[in-house]
Write an enzyme that holds these catalytic residues in place. Structure first.
Site, PDB file in Angstrom:
ATOM      1  CD1 TRP A 123      77.821  51.171  51.964  1.00 45.80           C
ATOM      2  CD2 TRP A 123      78.207  53.617  52.568  1.00 45.80           C
ATOM      3  NE1 TRP A 123      78.473  50.891  53.405  1.00 45.80           N
ATOM      4  CE2 TRP A 123      77.201  52.662  54.351  1.00 45.80           C
ATOM      5  CE3 TRP A 123      77.322  54.401  52.937  1.00 45.80           C
ATOM      6  CZ2 TRP A 123      77.025  52.747  54.824  1.00 45.80           C
ATOM      7  CZ3 TRP A 123      76.668  54.678  54.472  1.00 45.80           C
ATOM      8  CH2 TRP A 123      76.723  53.859  55.275  1.00 45.80           C
ATOM      9  CG  MET A 124      84.657  51.688  53.338  1.00 38.14           C
ATOM     10  SD  MET A 124      85.898  51.504  53.411  1.00 38.14           S
ATOM     11  CE  MET A 124      86.545  53.378  53.896  1.00 38.14           C
ATOM     12  CG  ASP A 126      81.016  46.562  59.870  1.00 39.45           C
ATOM     13  OD1 ASP A 126      80.804  45.613  60.376  1.00 39.45           O
ATOM     14  OD2 ASP A 126      80.351  47.828  59.623  1.00 39.45           O
ATOM     15  CG  ASP A 250      79.824  41.037  62.214  1.00 36.58           C
ATOM     16  OD1 ASP A 250      78.538  42.091  63.100  1.00 36.58           O
ATOM     17  OD2 ASP A 250      79.051  40.743  60.947  1.00 36.58           O
ATOM     18  CG  ASP A 337      72.379  46.397  65.326  1.00 40.70           C
ATOM     19  OD1 ASP A 337      71.357  45.786  64.639  1.00 40.70           O
ATOM     20  OD2 ASP A 337      72.983  47.201  64.437  1.00 40.70           O
TER      21      ASP A 337
END
Lengths: 654, 152
Positions: A123-124, A126, A250, A337
């Site tokens: 999984w990847m 951001d 972030d 979100d």
């Protein structure tokens, strides 16, 4: 001339059945003489119910409808292709008729992309800390080393000389401190005045609190930046009073203020208001929080992956994040979100007090009609200033639209979009323009050039050989005997009356559209992904254009999400309609009018794979003849592989 | 129709009002001792636990069906794969995401649980021996999703 055989199916009675489409422009719809004369006067809902009853009892209804079309050409309905109503972007399990689809490894392994960045497995999400340093472009990313779903997050790392040919490097940062024990999350890089790099990133602490941490290259003389050191005094920022412990993440790249301090912004929320907090620092270790916010917009929810940067009003090059001045506008972008949509807005930044005001508050960041980088599957995006070539480059995370069982079976999930340059549209001045980086042209192999004129209601196969890895650049002209029509619309507001989603997709026929390409199609068009323009007549004979990708018939499989994506695209006087499409197995990226409107989609055909994949050109308009001039390149693989010392001796390809 | 007694304005009641199935929501949350003192995250985690329990129960049922209904082997294989995904991928993802305050990944996991159950059901082409378990999963998934969305 065009073949009439495998025509795209026409508007179905699903328009009558779908309540959500009751506000459509009706003039392009054709009524079918179904036995609803009584119900017609009783309201749309009754019509829908009545027709639903008829449909379930009389399977021949659709044939009556088809025969009564007044067109001279056959509208042979392709068997087996369902005309389901649009899926919402987020899946609801009981809303769809899902049947088990026997995915086999042949189908699944085809889905892996050839020239988009993705790790070897798992999984990847951001993009993190993109930067250019000592001859290499660096890309970091949220990565799960253990599974094909989100979790156990670390920073993956890769390098490239050209943003296309990537080399995998070892993992850059793992959760090995109390302040990031539960996750090394998203962050951004800043170049200090002396050229050194600082990285700010969010850590999820051992107590699940979101904090900001400082890291920097362990060995600045290593061009590969393999090892990273974490500041011993971490965390440098913790959630301030009034901000939730899990609503603080972030951090952005910093920019220099006029007083010489550095400034960053971090997204958050207060109740349902999305906000961007602002901090000043001189050393990235201690910070002063402003009492005011960079910006806030009510009812937008949590702002993730905030990005803030200048764009030139006059030139088409990128600007360093610290640039300011009268020839500059500033962009705020946030990932919502609530909706998984990235929105941006253009406005004015006031350095003296660290605030920003949008040019157009009605499309402020996060409002549903606000501009998006991409009207398809595209999230958590982040830009960086590429000082190597003077560009601002945009990365975007492209997740899967299939089931997690398929992801687990195929062993991976998510890709990144092709990096795009971002500039202000100097003609409209109201939106950004994105374009795949020039370096992608190095993947172009052979090409074919075509000039085709196709009449209303036709589909033409485009013979290019293999059709799974393509770069298509096309120009369209519409000819109609109707009154003189012209493009002259610089408005960027979304036209609520007409959109890709509510227009019935590529099968709904209007006077002047839809027309475009069907990619990832099989010979019989039982699976296809149309990427197209739909032109409608607005006020004063002005044309309004939407650019769409319709994945509703992209696959026979029913356990994937198949939305219709797209948006209005400004087309200015004198401009032809232009489109570029990158096809790379399970990802399709479409760009209209030089990148004014972009759409990324994930597509999972079961038949239109390997040698069976075809390309078609279509014109589903009723009144217009379309002339398409286009070029199609075969695209090479980028051969993304683990870095080895041999890679240093390979001449860089630019 | 189940009559549920809850104290007026309890967190469980307030939360469940905003879900597609108030009664189911309340009965599931009340059946767990943690329910009465949980915040929204806690309530979501309780429901994810229920999803996990239902998944295990369904996997056991699937295993039992291999002998009783050998003609359904292919569909059962697909169901086994799908429910194992819920157990091994969706549930851990959702628990981690909600605990750590990135609920959107929890929403993805919960939605997927419903999708996998539906896909399994569809494999029997109308003659499923698992229909009632499928429906339970879909309902619980929808309720859980509604609660997870409150965290976004």
């Amino acid at each position: 001339m065009a073949s009439n055989e495998a025509l795209l199916p026409v508007t179905s009675r699903q328009d009558l059945l779908s309540e959500s489409r009751s506000d459509q422009i009706p003039e392009t719809r054709r009524r079918r003489p179904i036995k609803v004369h009584l119900a017609v006067y009783s309201g749309l809902l009754l019509i829908a119910l009545y027709v639903a009853l008829i449909v379930t009892h009389d399977g021949s209804t659709s044939q009556h409808g088809a025969k009564d079309e007044t067109s001279t050409e056959s509208r042979a309905r392709l068997a087996g292709v369902s005309e389901k109503s649009n899926d919402r972007v987020s899946r609801l399990s009981d809303d769809r008729k899902v049947e088990a689809f026997p995915w086999n490894n042949t189908m699944l392994s085809w889905q892996r992309t050839a020239f988009h960045f993705q790790p070897e497995k798992n999984w990847m999400n951001d993009p993190n800390g993109p930067l250019f340093y000592k001859g290499w472009y660096h890309f970091f990313y949220q990565y799960n080393p253990n599974a094909a779903v989100w979790g156990d997050i670390v920073w993956g790392h890769a390098v490239s000389k050209d943003l296309i040919h990537w080399l995998y490097l070892p993992i850059a940062m793992v959760p090995d401190q109390w302040y990031d024990a539960n996750g090394v999350w998203t962050g951004s890089a800043t170049f200090l005045d002396d050229g050194s790099i600082v990285m700010l990133y969010t850590g999820s602490t051992d107590k699940f609190v979101q904090v900001q941490n400082l890291a920097y290259p362990d060995d600045p003389s290593d061009p590969l930046l393999l090892k990273w050191a974490k500041f011993s005094g971490n965390p440098v920022l913790v959630p301030p009073p009034g901000i939730g412990a899990k609503d603080f993440r972030d951090p952005t790249t910093a920019w220099k203020t006029s007083t010489g301090k550095w400034r960053i912004t971090i997204g958050s929320k207060i109740n349902r208001t999305g906000i961007s907090l602002i901090y000043d620092t001189t050393d990235f270790k201690t910070y002063e929080k402003h009492d005011t916010l960079l910006h806030q917009v009510p009812n937008t929810g949590m702002w993730e992956c905030v990005d803030f940067y200048p764009v030139s009003k006059t030139q088409v090059n990128g600007l360093d994040t610290s640039v300011n001045g009268p020839d500059v506008k500033h962009v705020i972008k946030a990932s919502m979100d609530d909706t998984r949509i990235d929105h941006y807005a253009i406005g004015t930044y006031y350095d003296s007090n660290g605030t920003w005001v949008p040019d157009n508050p009605s499309i402020d960041v996060g409002i549903s009609t606000a501009l998006r980088y991409d009207y398809g599957k595209f999230y958590a995006s982040k830009t960086f200033y590429d000082q190597n070539k003077g560009r601002r480059i945009l990365w975007g995370w492209i997740g899967e639209s299939d089931s997690e069982a398929a992801d687990v079976q195929k062993g991976w999930s998510s890709v990144q979009g092709i990096p795009r340059t971002v500039v202000l549209d100097t003609r409209t001045r109201k939106n950004l323009v994105q374009w795949p980086v020039e370096e992608i042209k190095s993947l172009r192999l052979s090409s074919n050039k075509f000039d085709m004129t196709i009449g209303p209601g036709t589909v033409v196969p485009v013979d290019v050989g293999s059709a799974t890895q393509l770069d298509i650049e096309a120009e369209f002209e519409i000819k109609t005997e109707d009154l003189e029509l012209f493009f002259d619309d610089d408005s960027v507001e979304a036209d609520k009356k007409f959109s890709c989603e509510t227009s019935g997709g590529s099968t709904a026929r209007g006077a002047l559209g839809p027309f475009g390409f069907s990619v990832l199609a099989d010979e019989s068009l039982s699976e296809q992904t149309p990427v197209y323009f739909y032109v409608t007549k607005g006020k004063h004979s002005k044309l309004k254009t939407v650019f769409c990708t319709d994945t509703s018939r992209s696959t026979m499989a029913n356990d994937v999400v198949k939305p219709i994506y797209g948006s209005f695209v400004p087309v200015l006087k004198g401009e032809k309609l232009t489109m570029r499409i990158l096809v790379d197995h399970s990802i399709v990226e479409g760009f209209a009018q030089g990148g004014r409107t972009c759409i990324t989609s994930r597509v999972y055909p079961t038949k239109a794979i390997y040698g069976a994949t075809k390309l078609f050109l279509f014109n589903n308009a009723i009144d217009a003849t379309v002339t398409a001039s286009f070029k199609v390149w075969q695209m090479n693989s980028a051969f993304i592989h683990p870095y080895s010392p041999d890679d240093l001796s390979v001449p860089s390809r630019t | 129709m189940v009559t549920v007694m809850v104290s007026e304005g309890s967190i469980i009641e307030q939360t469940c009002k905003e879900t597609p199935d108030f009664n189911l929501c309340v009965s599931l949350l009340n059946s767990d001792p943690r329910g009465s003192s949980a915040d929204t995250s806690g309530l979501a985690l309780i429901l994810i636990d229920k999803i996990k329990g239902l998944t295990t129960k369904t996997l056991n049922e699937i295993n039992g069906l291999y002998k009783k209904r050998p003609e359904l082997k292919r569909a059962l294989d697909e169901c086994s794969r799908r429910y194992k995904t819920i157990l091994n991928a969706d549930v851990p993802e959702a628990i981690e995401a909600i605990s750590k305050g990135v609920p959107k990944f929890g929403e993805d996991g919960v939605i997927d649980a419903g999708v996998e159950a539906s896909v399994c059901e569809g494999g029997f082409k109308g003659k499923s021996p698992l229909t009632s378990l499928t429906k339970s999963m879909q309902k619980i998934s929808n309720v859980t999703r509604a609660i997870v969305r409150m965290l976004l």
